[in-house]
Write a protein that holds these residues in place. Structure first.
Motif, PDB file in Angstrom:
ATOM      1  N   SER A 157       0.827  -1.210   0.000  1.00 19.92           N
ATOM      2  CA  SER A 157       0.000   0.000   0.000  1.00 19.92           C
ATOM      3  C   SER A 157       0.861   1.260   0.000  1.00 19.92           C
ATOM      4  CB  SER A 157      -0.922   0.001   1.213  1.00 19.92           C
ATOM      5  OG  SER A 157      -0.139   0.023   2.384  1.00 19.92           O
ATOM      6  N   ILE A 158       2.042   1.164   0.577  1.00 15.24           N
ATOM      7  CA  ILE A 158       2.927   2.334   0.625  1.00 15.24           C
ATOM      8  C   ILE A 158       3.174   2.868  -0.778  1.00 15.24           C
ATOM      9  CG2 ILE A 158       5.287   3.092   1.090  1.00 15.24           C
ATOM     10  CD1 ILE A 158       5.342   1.135   3.392  1.00 15.24           C
ATOM     11  N   PHE A 159       3.308   1.951  -1.707  1.00 16.10           N
ATOM     12  CA  PHE A 159       3.719   2.353  -3.046  1.00 16.10           C
ATOM     13  C   PHE A 159       2.554   2.417  -4.029  1.00 16.10           C
ATOM     14  CE2 PHE A 159       7.082   0.091  -0.883  1.00 16.10           C
ATOM     15  CZ  PHE A 159       8.059   1.069  -0.852  1.00 16.10           C
ATOM     16  N   GLN A 160       1.363   1.998  -3.577  1.00 17.29           N
ATOM     17  CA  GLN A 160       0.272   1.868  -4.538  1.00 17.29           C
ATOM     18  C   GLN A 160      -0.913   2.791  -4.271  1.00 17.29           C
ATOM     19  OE1 GLN A 160      -0.606  -2.305  -4.567  1.00 17.29           O
ATOM     20  NE2 GLN A 160       1.202  -2.812  -5.740  1.00 17.29           N
ATOM     21  N   GLU A 212      13.184   0.958  -7.720  1.00 20.58           N
ATOM     22  CA  GLU A 212      13.477   1.799  -8.877  1.00 20.58           C
ATOM     23  C   GLU A 212      12.190   2.520  -9.273  1.00 20.58           C
ATOM     24  OE1 GLU A 212      16.172   2.572 -10.273  1.00 20.58           O
ATOM     25  OE2 GLU A 212      17.588   1.079  -9.530  1.00 20.58           O
ATOM     26  N   LYS A 213      12.333   3.730  -9.805  1.00 21.44           N
ATOM     27  CA  LYS A 213      11.110   4.487 -10.105  1.00 21.44           C
ATOM     28  C   LYS A 213      10.336   3.877 -11.278  1.00 21.44           C
ATOM     29  CE  LYS A 213      12.933   8.258 -13.006  1.00 21.44           C
ATOM     30  NZ  LYS A 213      12.686   7.542 -14.251  1.00 21.44           N
ATOM     31  N   ASP A 214      11.019   3.125 -12.126  1.00 23.99           N
ATOM     32  CA  ASP A 214      10.315   2.490 -13.241  1.00 23.99           C
ATOM     33  C   ASP A 214       9.896   1.059 -12.928  1.00 23.99           C
ATOM     34  OD1 ASP A 214      10.634   4.776 -14.737  1.00 23.99           O
ATOM     35  OD2 ASP A 214      12.566   4.131 -15.544  1.00 23.99           O
ATOM     36  N   ALA A 215       9.898   0.693 -11.648  1.00 27.59           N
ATOM     37  CA  ALA A 215       9.621  -0.707 -11.291  1.00 27.59           C
ATOM     38  C   ALA A 215       8.142  -1.068 -11.390  1.00 27.59           C
ATOM     39  CB  ALA A 215      10.116  -0.984  -9.872  1.00 27.59           C
ATOM     40  N   PHE A 216       7.257  -0.060 -11.373  1.00 29.46           N
ATOM     41  CA  PHE A 216       5.825  -0.336 -11.310  1.00 29.46           C
ATOM     42  C   PHE A 216       5.095   0.017 -12.604  1.00 29.46           C
ATOM     43  CE2 PHE A 216       7.242   0.379  -6.978  1.00 29.46           C
ATOM     44  CZ  PHE A 216       6.653  -0.678  -6.302  1.00 29.46           C
ATOM     45  N   LYS A 256       6.596  -4.651 -12.312  1.00 39.41           N
ATOM     46  CA  LYS A 256       6.770  -5.163 -13.679  1.00 39.41           C
ATOM     47  C   LYS A 256       7.605  -6.435 -13.687  1.00 39.41           C
ATOM     48  CE  LYS A 256       6.929  -0.548 -15.766  1.00 39.41           C
ATOM     49  NZ  LYS A 256       7.871   0.429 -16.321  1.00 39.41           N
ATOM     50  N   GLY A 257       8.576  -6.521 -12.775  1.00 39.25           N
ATOM     51  CA  GLY A 257       9.472  -7.677 -12.752  1.00 39.25           C
ATOM     52  C   GLY A 257       9.464  -8.338 -11.391  1.00 39.25           C
ATOM     53  N   ASP A 258      10.444  -9.198 -11.128  1.00 35.43           N
ATOM     54  CA  ASP A 258      10.506  -9.826  -9.804  1.00 35.43           C
ATOM     55  C   ASP A 258      10.997  -8.800  -8.781  1.00 35.43           C
ATOM     56  OD1 ASP A 258      13.552 -10.450  -9.066  1.00 35.43           O
ATOM     57  OD2 ASP A 258      13.289 -10.685 -11.228  1.00 35.43           O
ATOM     58  N   LEU A 259      10.698  -9.097  -7.535  1.00 29.46           N
ATOM     59  CA  LEU A 259      10.972  -8.137  -6.458  1.00 29.46           C
ATOM     60  C   LEU A 259      12.446  -7.720  -6.413  1.00 29.46           C
ATOM     61  CD1 LEU A 259      10.030  -6.662  -3.829  1.00 29.46           C
ATOM     62  CD2 LEU A 259      10.753  -8.700  -2.616  1.00 29.46           C
ATOM     63  N   PHE A 260      13.354  -8.706  -6.410  1.00 32.37           N
ATOM     64  CA  PHE A 260      14.771  -8.397  -6.241  1.00 32.37           C
ATOM     65  C   PHE A 260      15.270  -7.441  -7.325  1.00 32.37           C
ATOM     66  CE2 PHE A 260      19.332  -9.549  -6.917  1.00 32.37           C
ATOM     67  CZ  PHE A 260      19.809  -8.979  -5.739  1.00 32.37           C
ATOM     68  N   HIS A 261      14.893  -7.728  -8.570  1.00 30.03           N
ATOM     69  CA  HIS A 261      15.394  -6.907  -9.676  1.00 30.03           C
ATOM     70  C   HIS A 261      14.639  -5.586  -9.822  1.00 30.03           C
ATOM     71  CE1 HIS A 261      17.174 -10.865 -10.646  1.00 30.03           C
ATOM     72  NE2 HIS A 261      18.201 -10.098 -10.945  1.00 30.03           N
ATOM     73  N   SER A 262      13.673  -5.348  -8.953  1.00 34.51           N
ATOM     74  CA  SER A 262      12.954  -4.077  -8.948  1.00 34.51           C
ATOM     75  C   SER A 262      13.502  -3.132  -7.894  1.00 34.51           C
ATOM     76  CB  SER A 262      11.460  -4.316  -8.643  1.00 34.51           C
ATOM     77  OG  SER A 262      10.915  -5.218  -9.574  1.00 34.51           O
ATOM     78  N   LEU A 263      14.371  -3.653  -7.034  1.00 37.45           N
ATOM     79  CA  LEU A 263      14.873  -2.836  -5.927  1.00 37.45           C
ATOM     80  C   LEU A 263      15.994  -1.903  -6.371  1.00 37.45           C
ATOM     81  CD1 LEU A 263      15.006  -5.410  -2.993  1.00 37.45           C
ATOM     82  CD2 LEU A 263      13.422  -3.475  -3.246  1.00 37.45           C
ATOM     83  N   ASN A 264      15.928  -0.672  -5.899  1.00 42.56           N
ATOM     84  CA  ASN A 264      17.002   0.288  -6.109  1.00 42.56           C
ATOM     85  C   ASN A 264      18.042   0.153  -5.002  1.00 42.56           C
ATOM     86  OD1 ASN A 264      17.964   3.105  -5.014  1.00 42.56           O
ATOM     87  ND2 ASN A 264      17.715   3.407  -7.219  1.00 42.56           N
TER      88      ASN A 264
END
Ligand code: FE2
Length: 276
Positions: free
Chosen positions: A46-49, A73-77, A84-92
């Protein structure tokens, strides 16, 4: 022959190859992956959505000074707020108290070679105040605009010194650091602070330009430690390559300097520890 301390005073940074072993870099990356795998993203989704993303993510960020928190990452969602991708590869990154709260990160942040380096640089009275695991994943890792670290860890007088550890080779293609030798001999431009009434703001302290054209790439091998004066302007480009550029950084301040309450990072400052 310049001493390390003289070199650091002259250039505002040091590049120390073979500072950490490949095995210790691998151990840290493995631990970061384990932490990410244990991150209850669904519980925090919910923090991000929400429509109030800016405010709620601000609150999450402002509370992270003494925690292990996860940033995307700002383009993760997608526009509808799905990853868009798996959690680990979405982290900045993960921050900001890994150095105190996780045993593996604690050990890396207080290694014998780092204790010696801090001694060589004369950092008596310095304490570790912030740590970040920075992923800069392949193709999604975003740019970091030109800044001075002292803007984010403001003390009077300025005392911030950063230690940036390459956990993988850092090249122009995967987004290495860029800096201008001697650039630290310029004033602090901005202060990132808590705003009255909530949230954060960047206020201008000095309008001298950053001169990015004079900055050079610091391409380094896995295991290298880069020491950064808090006044040294630096930046990194997006990772456009197929390889990640993982790095770990810690920031230190002189505990005898004034640390205003308006600083974004709040923690129990009386409890802050040094390198030992
Ligand atoms: Fe920085």
């Amino acid at each position: 022959m310049l001493t390390l301390q003289d070199q650091f005073k002259q250039d505002g940074y040091l590049v120390l190859a073979d500072f950490n072993s490949e095995a210790s870099c691998d151990l840290l990356m493995k631990r970061a992956q384990e932490l990410a795998a244990g991150y209850n993203y669904e519980g925090h989704a919910s923090i991000f959505q929400t429509n109030e993303q800016t405010r709620t993510s601000d609150d999450y960020f402002l509370a992270s000074g003494d925690k292990i928190s996860y940033f995307f990452e700002k383009d993760a969602f997608t526009e509808s707020g799905e990853l868009k991708g798996d959690l680990f590869h979405s982290l900045n990154k993960i921050g900001h108290a890994l150095h105190d709260l996780d045993p593996i990160f604690n050990q890396f942040s207080r290694s014998p070679q780092l204790i010696k380096l801090a001694g060589d640089l004369g950092l008596n009275g310095y304490v570790l105040i912030q740590s970040m695991m920075i992923f800069k994943h392949a193709r999604i890792g975003g740019k970091v605009d030109i800044h001075q670290d002292a803007s984010f860890l403001y003390t009077e007088p300025t005392s911030c010194i950063g230690f940036w550890f390459a956990l993988e080779d850092a090249t122009i293609e995967n987004g290495c650091l860029w800096a201008k030798p001697g650039g630290h001999k310029t004033p602090l431009r901005d202060w990132f602070k808590r705003k009255n009434g909530g949230g954060t703001e960047m206020i201008s302290l000095h309008n001298a330009p950053f001169e990015p054209a004079e900055m050079i790439p610091l391409e380094v091998k896995k295991g290298t430690c880069i020491v950064l004066d808090g006044l040294l302007p630096h930046f990194s480009m997006p990772n456009t390559s197929g390889r990640s550029r993982q790095a770990y950084s810690i920031h230190t301040i002189d505990k005898n300097c004034r640390y205003p309450e308006e600083n974004w990072l709040h923690c129990d400052r009386a409890a802050l520890k040094g390198f030992v």
